[in-house]
Write a protein that holds these residues in place. Sequence first.
Motif, short mmCIF file in Angstrom:
data_model
loop_
_atom_site.label_atom_id
_atom_site.label_comp_id
_atom_site.label_asym_id
_atom_site.label_seq_id
_atom_site.Cartn_x
_atom_site.Cartn_y
_atom_site.Cartn_z
N THR A 62 19.64 15.83 -17.05
CA THR A 62 19.40 17.26 -16.92
C THR A 62 18.14 17.46 -16.11
O THR A 62 17.25 16.61 -16.10
CB THR A 62 19.24 17.93 -18.30
N PRO A 63 18.00 18.59 -15.42
CA PRO A 63 16.84 18.79 -14.55
C PRO A 63 15.53 18.94 -15.31
O PRO A 63 14.48 18.74 -14.74
CB PRO A 63 17.18 20.08 -13.79
N ALA A 64 15.57 19.30 -16.58
CA ALA A 64 14.33 19.44 -17.34
C ALA A 64 14.63 19.25 -18.81
O ALA A 64 15.56 19.83 -19.34
CB ALA A 64 13.71 20.81 -17.11
N THR A 65 13.86 18.41 -19.46
CA THR A 65 14.00 18.23 -20.89
C THR A 65 12.63 18.32 -21.52
O THR A 65 11.63 17.95 -20.92
CB THR A 65 14.61 16.85 -21.23
N THR A 66 12.58 18.82 -22.73
CA THR A 66 11.32 18.91 -23.46
C THR A 66 11.50 18.22 -24.79
O THR A 66 12.27 18.65 -25.63
CB THR A 66 10.92 20.38 -23.69
N PRO B 197 9.12 19.06 -8.67
CA PRO B 197 9.89 17.99 -9.31
C PRO B 197 11.33 18.41 -9.56
O PRO B 197 11.59 19.43 -10.20
CB PRO B 197 9.14 17.76 -10.62
N LYS B 198 12.26 17.62 -9.05
CA LYS B 198 13.69 17.89 -9.30
C LYS B 198 14.10 17.36 -10.66
O LYS B 198 15.01 17.88 -11.30
CB LYS B 198 14.53 17.27 -8.19
N ILE B 199 13.47 16.27 -11.09
CA ILE B 199 13.66 15.73 -12.44
C ILE B 199 12.31 15.86 -13.14
O ILE B 199 11.30 15.35 -12.65
CB ILE B 199 14.12 14.27 -12.42
N LEU B 200 12.28 16.54 -14.25
CA LEU B 200 11.00 16.86 -14.91
C LEU B 200 11.15 16.74 -16.41
O LEU B 200 12.06 17.34 -17.00
CB LEU B 200 10.57 18.28 -14.53
N ARG B 201 10.26 15.98 -16.99
CA ARG B 201 10.24 15.84 -18.44
C ARG B 201 8.87 16.27 -18.95
O ARG B 201 7.84 15.79 -18.45
CB ARG B 201 10.54 14.40 -18.86
N VAL B 202 8.86 17.17 -19.93
CA VAL B 202 7.61 17.64 -20.53
C VAL B 202 7.59 17.19 -21.99
O VAL B 202 8.51 17.49 -22.75
CB VAL B 202 7.49 19.17 -20.44
N THR B 203 6.55 16.47 -22.37
CA THR B 203 6.44 15.93 -23.73
C THR B 203 5.01 16.12 -24.23
O THR B 203 4.13 16.58 -23.51
CB THR B 203 6.80 14.44 -23.76
N ASP B 204 4.79 15.73 -25.48
CA ASP B 204 3.45 15.83 -26.06
C ASP B 204 2.46 14.88 -25.39
O ASP B 204 1.29 15.20 -25.25
CB ASP B 204 3.49 15.51 -27.56
#
Length: 411
Positions: free
Chosen positions: A397-401, A366-373
């Motif tokens: 941004t390429p990754a946000t949490t 994944p070039k754009i990746l979001r990690v959340t609950d």
Amino acid sequence: MTGLTSLHTPRGTDPLALLGPLAAALDGGPAVVASPDPELLATVTALAERTGVPDGTAAIVSTSGSTGAPKHTLLPAAALHASADATRAVLGGSGQWLLALPGHYVAGLQVLSRSILDGTRPVVVPDDAPFDGTAFRAAVDRMDGSGLDGARRYASMVPAQLALLIDGAPGRPVDDAERAANAAALGALDAILLGGARADAALLRRVRDTGARVITTYGMSETCGGCVYDGVALAGVRVDLADGVIRLGGPVVAGGYLGDPVRTAAAFTERDGTRWFTTSDTGTLTDGVLTVTGRADDVINTGGLKVSATVLAQTIEELPGVRDAFVTGLPDPVWGQQVAAWVAGSATPEAVRAYVAGRLGARLTPKILRVTDALPMLQTGKPDRQRMIRQLTTATTPATTTTAPRAGQEA
């Protein structure tokens, strides 16, 4: 043309208020439409006044909009009767139902419809607070068989609810004692119909290992909800494939979309005396058993390399620390599309990318990746695809949490 009964059902409204109007509709009275959204009700009412509601229609269900603009699906009384009869035959007889889903969507409406046709009264899991084990167990305890001999008890649920009962959720952990109590309540039901979203195989094993009878269902509003149980079509339902796309036929198929003849003609056909609906899903059919493999529109083409978004999501979900994953393709000026993913769990973006690279190659990370609950969810218990696509599209941004905002009704 038939009349229309419009019911405003904001959160906290007793869904059993739908029983009377729906019973009348199933007996040939005015069709019923219910929603917590007054603007949607106004839209449906205006369409009904302009185009008319076809005779025999018992209910109008607006799709969740998980993949685009809502459609207002016409459910004939005959189709709801056929669905209830076929479900009753599979489950082993009439029973009392647990209502744990919104009554204005097809799964909840079917609980009400089956209850009416079985002569029973459903027990409600209140929706004035997020779904949890305490409310679920209390509702199961209130089920008394509704006067039926044998007192069979059924429920219709979505995977997110089962996961919450067995595994807990961010901010709502489940200890061993509560997990055991929840498992006992699940086991007290004669059958649990599970649908609305893809069910994780590991979750199914964990729930079934407790002794609960879980039946996976496949269907949609256009087929009066689930019409394929554990891969096998209900009595009277037919399944075939057209270039890998699933088509469902038989007496459970809807009448079309209110006020939308173009989309009705595109999705519904008559063939050899059978009404058919063409889904947006792909699958395989082996010895009469249907396996859903993904969506017809979920193939991502990044620089000529093609991959199913469903397969990629399932690969990400294999990684420890990942509970759920949603994958889509977003426009890219160089590669045509780029892989974007929304992941729920404790895994880091770096771990997700490394795992995908190791399994499928670096070009499919994944070039754009979001990690959340948690994934954003609709009231139906389905992932809110459109919301995730919008937010992934605007990611800078390429990754946000972050912590994903909750849906209006958690499930």
